[in-house]
Design a protein around this motif. Sequence first.
Motif, PDB file in Angstrom:
ATOM      1  N   GLY A 297     -58.006 -63.102 -29.906  1.00 46.14           N
ATOM      2  CA  GLY A 297     -56.688 -63.623 -30.270  1.00 46.14           C
ATOM      3  C   GLY A 297     -56.455 -65.024 -29.726  1.00 46.14           C
ATOM      4  O   GLY A 297     -55.932 -65.893 -30.424  1.00 46.14           O
ATOM      5  N   LEU A 298     -56.870 -65.255 -28.480  1.00 39.74           N
ATOM      6  CA  LEU A 298     -56.724 -66.587 -27.897  1.00 39.74           C
ATOM      7  C   LEU A 298     -57.602 -67.607 -28.617  1.00 39.74           C
ATOM      8  O   LEU A 298     -57.195 -68.756 -28.824  1.00 39.74           O
ATOM      9  CB  LEU A 298     -57.048 -66.552 -26.401  1.00 39.74           C
ATOM     10  N   GLU A 299     -58.788 -67.188 -29.008  1.00 32.74           N
ATOM     11  CA  GLU A 299     -59.681 -68.079 -29.756  1.00 32.74           C
ATOM     12  C   GLU A 299     -59.052 -68.418 -31.107  1.00 32.74           C
ATOM     13  O   GLU A 299     -59.115 -69.565 -31.556  1.00 32.74           O
ATOM     14  CB  GLU A 299     -61.052 -67.438 -29.940  1.00 32.74           C
ATOM     15  N   TRP A 300     -58.452 -67.443 -31.768  1.00 32.25           N
ATOM     16  CA  TRP A 300     -57.775 -67.716 -33.024  1.00 32.25           C
ATOM     17  C   TRP A 300     -56.664 -68.746 -32.827  1.00 32.25           C
ATOM     18  O   TRP A 300     -56.564 -69.721 -33.581  1.00 32.25           O
ATOM     19  CB  TRP A 300     -57.197 -66.424 -33.623  1.00 32.25           C
ATOM     20  N   ALA A 301     -55.832 -68.544 -31.802  1.00 31.62           N
ATOM     21  CA  ALA A 301     -54.732 -69.477 -31.540  1.00 31.62           C
ATOM     22  C   ALA A 301     -55.276 -70.880 -31.241  1.00 31.62           C
ATOM     23  O   ALA A 301     -54.703 -71.879 -31.673  1.00 31.62           O
ATOM     24  CB  ALA A 301     -53.876 -68.978 -30.376  1.00 31.62           C
ATOM     25  N   ARG A 302     -56.385 -70.949 -30.525  1.00 32.22           N
ATOM     26  CA  ARG A 302     -56.975 -72.241 -30.178  1.00 32.22           C
ATOM     27  C   ARG A 302     -57.426 -72.993 -31.416  1.00 32.22           C
ATOM     28  O   ARG A 302     -57.273 -74.208 -31.515  1.00 32.22           O
ATOM     29  CB  ARG A 302     -58.158 -72.051 -29.225  1.00 32.22           C
TER      30      ARG A 302
ATOM     31  N   GLU B  69     -50.249 -79.443 -26.956  1.00 37.84           N
ATOM     32  CA  GLU B  69     -50.944 -78.442 -26.156  1.00 37.84           C
ATOM     33  C   GLU B  69     -50.524 -77.065 -26.643  1.00 37.84           C
ATOM     34  O   GLU B  69     -49.337 -76.754 -26.724  1.00 37.84           O
ATOM     35  CB  GLU B  69     -50.588 -78.606 -24.683  1.00 37.84           C
ATOM     36  N   LYS B  70     -51.507 -76.248 -26.999  1.00 35.30           N
ATOM     37  CA  LYS B  70     -51.214 -74.890 -27.452  1.00 35.30           C
ATOM     38  C   LYS B  70     -50.970 -74.001 -26.239  1.00 35.30           C
ATOM     39  O   LYS B  70     -51.723 -74.024 -25.277  1.00 35.30           O
ATOM     40  CB  LYS B  70     -52.365 -74.351 -28.292  1.00 35.30           C
ATOM     41  N   VAL B  71     -49.891 -73.228 -26.328  1.00 32.07           N
ATOM     42  CA  VAL B  71     -49.498 -72.329 -25.251  1.00 32.07           C
ATOM     43  C   VAL B  71     -49.267 -70.951 -25.852  1.00 32.07           C
ATOM     44  O   VAL B  71     -48.559 -70.821 -26.845  1.00 32.07           O
ATOM     45  CB  VAL B  71     -48.206 -72.824 -24.565  1.00 32.07           C
ATOM     46  N   VAL B  72     -49.880 -69.936 -25.273  1.00 28.00           N
ATOM     47  CA  VAL B  72     -49.652 -68.567 -25.722  1.00 28.00           C
ATOM     48  C   VAL B  72     -48.671 -67.925 -24.755  1.00 28.00           C
ATOM     49  O   VAL B  72     -48.931 -67.844 -23.555  1.00 28.00           O
ATOM     50  CB  VAL B  72     -50.962 -67.755 -25.796  1.00 28.00           C
ATOM     51  N   VAL B  73     -47.538 -67.505 -25.311  1.00 28.82           N
ATOM     52  CA  VAL B  73     -46.498 -66.842 -24.533  1.00 28.82           C
ATOM     53  C   VAL B  73     -46.738 -65.351 -24.653  1.00 28.82           C
ATOM     54  O   VAL B  73     -46.854 -64.815 -25.756  1.00 28.82           O
ATOM     55  CB  VAL B  73     -45.096 -67.211 -25.062  1.00 28.82           C
ATOM     56  N   LEU B  74     -46.843 -64.693 -23.527  1.00 27.97           N
ATOM     57  CA  LEU B  74     -47.113 -63.262 -23.496  1.00 27.97           C
ATOM     58  C   LEU B  74     -45.801 -62.503 -23.409  1.00 27.97           C
ATOM     59  O   LEU B  74     -44.964 -62.804 -22.556  1.00 27.97           O
ATOM     60  CB  LEU B  74     -47.989 -62.929 -22.283  1.00 27.97           C
TER      61      LEU B  74
END
Length: 115
Positions: free
Chosen positions: A73-78, A93-98
């Motif tokens: 999932g993080l790779e997809w978002a990246r 800057e991409k940030v994933v909010v959990l």
Amino acid sequence: TDISPDSENGVPDGNSGIGMVTILAPSEIPSATLGPLERAGLSANWEPYFLVAMWVHPEHRGRGVAKELVKRGLEWARTFSDPQFAHESGEKEKVVVLMVHDHNKSACTLYTKMG
């Protein structure tokens, strides 16, 4: 992203789901959801993604499936290019909010271990 076992050794093959993760791209996040983050200092240079759901079939828990789902999932978002930012110049800057309930101890442990 989903992970599926093959019939012989439980290795993912894409045929039948044993788990899933849901990450919302910025264009899928309601603007009202971002208000509290902006008030808390969310930078205008951030491209926010939200990890909002994950599930692993009970028979496959404890085998690293959740960790693999998060990694994928993080790779997809990246690598995803959200159309919401296509017109803007410069890199955000991409940030994933959990988003996780604090009573979900196993999820909190997983996410803490993953950083």
